[in-house]
Design an enzyme around this catalytic site. Structure first.
Site, short mmCIF file in Angstrom:
data_model
loop_
_atom_site.label_atom_id
_atom_site.label_comp_id
_atom_site.label_asym_id
_atom_site.label_seq_id
_atom_site.Cartn_x
_atom_site.Cartn_y
_atom_site.Cartn_z
N ASP A 1 0.84 -1.20 0.00
CA ASP A 1 0.00 0.00 0.00
C ASP A 1 0.88 1.25 0.00
O ASP A 1 2.11 1.15 0.06
CB ASP A 1 -0.92 -0.05 1.23
N ASP B 1 -10.58 2.87 -3.16
CA ASP B 1 -10.93 1.59 -2.53
C ASP B 1 -12.40 1.28 -2.80
O ASP B 1 -13.25 2.17 -2.74
CB ASP B 1 -10.80 1.70 -1.00
#
Ligand SMILES: *[C@@H]1O[C@H](CO)[C@@H](O)[C@H](O)[C@H]1NC(C)=O
Ligand SMILES: *[C@@H]1O[C@H](CO)[C@@H](O)[C@H](O)[C@H]1NC(C)=O
Ligand SMILES: *[C@@H]1O[C@H](CO)[C@@H](O)[C@H](O)[C@H]1NC(C)=O
Ligand SMILES: *[C@@H]1O[C@H](CO)[C@@H](O)[C@H](O)[C@H]1NC(C)=O
Length: 406
Positions: free
Chosen positions: A158, A215
């Site tokens: 990430d 997301d």
């Protein structure tokens, strides 16, 4: 009727120089990831059934192997955020939360491997993970080596708590350290999702897949926002995809709370048109059978996993109807077969849609064998100019495969 110019040429790879060549992810990765469904639930005292713990991953791995998901192609299970302890160990190595992962990560990886699955892990390039656990920055080599020693096969890295410059340097550097471990590890990056003007030349050289956008959340609005993003930006994004390097529109939320049966089929269909990674995030312990059936639809999965690896496109919108097409095998000289998803963005009633294959750019004089990939009905043989009518449910999809006849 107007004959539409078709822009579905096989994505020429030449413009982008070289791609990462680690021999992995030659078709889009398939698996299970904890995040969308289980998030950062670390409360194993009050909610031991759902908390992020070794038990959760062991249960999911068993179900993937026993309930047909592995056979369908979902061959990887991955941790996401919140598996870590808040401190590194005395040697400066990462360690899992000792209460929630008491057996340690190598034992969990072994268990996952014993089920025939690959083992994935999550980290973050920055100083901290998005949820505030230790990140890999300043420990890139140590952490790459740790993951290889633990038996990791897939890493999602990430991008929280890192600057654009740190990402531009850090993602390639971490990839170099992964390569130096000699262990084949699929490299999933979040790099472009954090940048306005990502350097895809560098990203393709570095990563097997990359998140481009927001997301996903457990709602139809989230799914349609993502679908629109990939449609609206397809000229930039579609040519990036190919064997070993994929755009990642994020997890499948099929089987959770936010999508109806028809909407779940739509996510499965459009993700497959997009040559997207198929990464489920759902509780496999209580998924309803109709959603399991969608996730395991081998004919749709075969579209997603088509060996040509060409990302499909939104060909046209007319009213509430969108046509999405992806060139697939079998191929005959210059002519492709196609997967077609006809999507109804409306919210009233099932809509009848009439068209010819020729209008979608399919012109082979030998005709096509046309199958409905979600309905168990016999296919039909169609010439390019033959009329075809389908009925598409609101927020639903009809997905066809049109195979070249020889
Ligand atoms: C369990 O729930 C109680 C009451 O809501 C809460 O105070 C406690 O922090 C929870 N335990 C953990 C480990 O989160
Ligand atoms: C490392 O990189 C080389 C050169 O691209 C490649 O051939 C090899 O497969 C890579 N090895 C691993 C383990 O990723
Ligand atoms: C993008 O990355 C490539 C390959 O790493 C590099 O050669 C190029 O200079 C970069 N472009 C920009 C604008 O930074
Ligand atoms: C491919 O399609 C074109 C029409 O666009 C046709 O003329 C040609 O014969 C086809 N080629 C093959 C090998 O079927």
């Amino acid at each position: 009727m107007k004959l539409l110019a078709v822009v579905l040429v096989a994505a020429a790879w030449a413009g982008f120089g070289s791609a990462l060549d680690n021999g992995l992810a030659l078709t889009p990765p398939m698996g299970w990831l904890a995040w969308e469904r289980f998030r950062c639930n670390t409360d194993c005292v009050n909610d031991s059934y759902n908390c992020i713990s070794q038990n959760l991953f062991m249960q999911m791995a068993e179900l993937m192997a026993d309930e047909g998901y592995l056979n369908a192609g979902y061959d990887m299970i991955s941790l996401d955020d919140c598996w870590l302890a808040h401190e590194r160990d005395q040697q400066g190595r990462l360690q899992p939360d000792p209460n929630r992962f008491p057996s340690g990560i190598p034992a969990l990886a072994n268990f996952v491997h014993s089920k025939g699955l690959k083992f994935g892990i999550y980290e973050d390039l920055g100083t901290k993970t998005c949820a505030g656990y230790p990140g890999v920055l300043n420990h890139l080599e140590t952490d790459a080596n740790t993951f290889a020693e633990w038996g990791v096969d897939y890493i999602k890295l990430d991008g929280c708590y890192s600057s654009h410059e740190q990402m531009d340097e850090g993602y390639p550097e971490f990839g170099m350290h992964l390569n130096n471990t000699k262990r084949p590890i699929v490299y999933s990056c979040s790099w472009p999702a954090y940048q306005n003007d990502p350097n895809y030349t560098a990203i393709i050289k570095t990563c097997n897949l990359w998140r481009n956008f927001n997301d996903i959340a457990d709602s139809w609005t989230s799914v349609t926002t993502i679908i629109d993003h990939y449609g609206d930006n397809q000229d930039a994004l579609a040519p990036l995809a190919g064997p070993g390097h994929w755009n990642d529109p994020d997890m499948l939320i099929i089987g959770n709370f936010g999508l109806s049966y028809d909407q779940a089929k739509t996510q499965m269909a459009i993700w497959s048109i997009l040559a997207a990674p198929l990464i489920m995030s759902v509780d496999l312990r209580d998924i309803r059978p109709e959603f399991k059936f969608i996730l395991q639809n081998h004919r749709v999965i075969a579209i997603d996993q088509d060996p040509l690896g060409i990302q499909g496109r939104r060909l046209k919108k007319s009213g509430s109807i969108e046509f999405w097409l992806r060139p697939v095998t079998p191929v005959d000289n210059d002519n492709h077969s196609y997967a077609v998803a006809i999507l109804n963005r409306g919210d009233s009633t099932p809509t009848r849609v009439s068209f010819t294959l020729k209008e979608l750019g399919m012109t082979s004089a030998k005709g096509y064998w046309v199958e409905d990939l979600f309905e168990e009905v016999v296919g039909i043989s169609l010439m390019p100019s033959d009329p075809l009518t389908v009925s598409v449910n609101p927020s639903g999809v009809v997905m066809l495969k049109c195979s070249l006849l020889k």
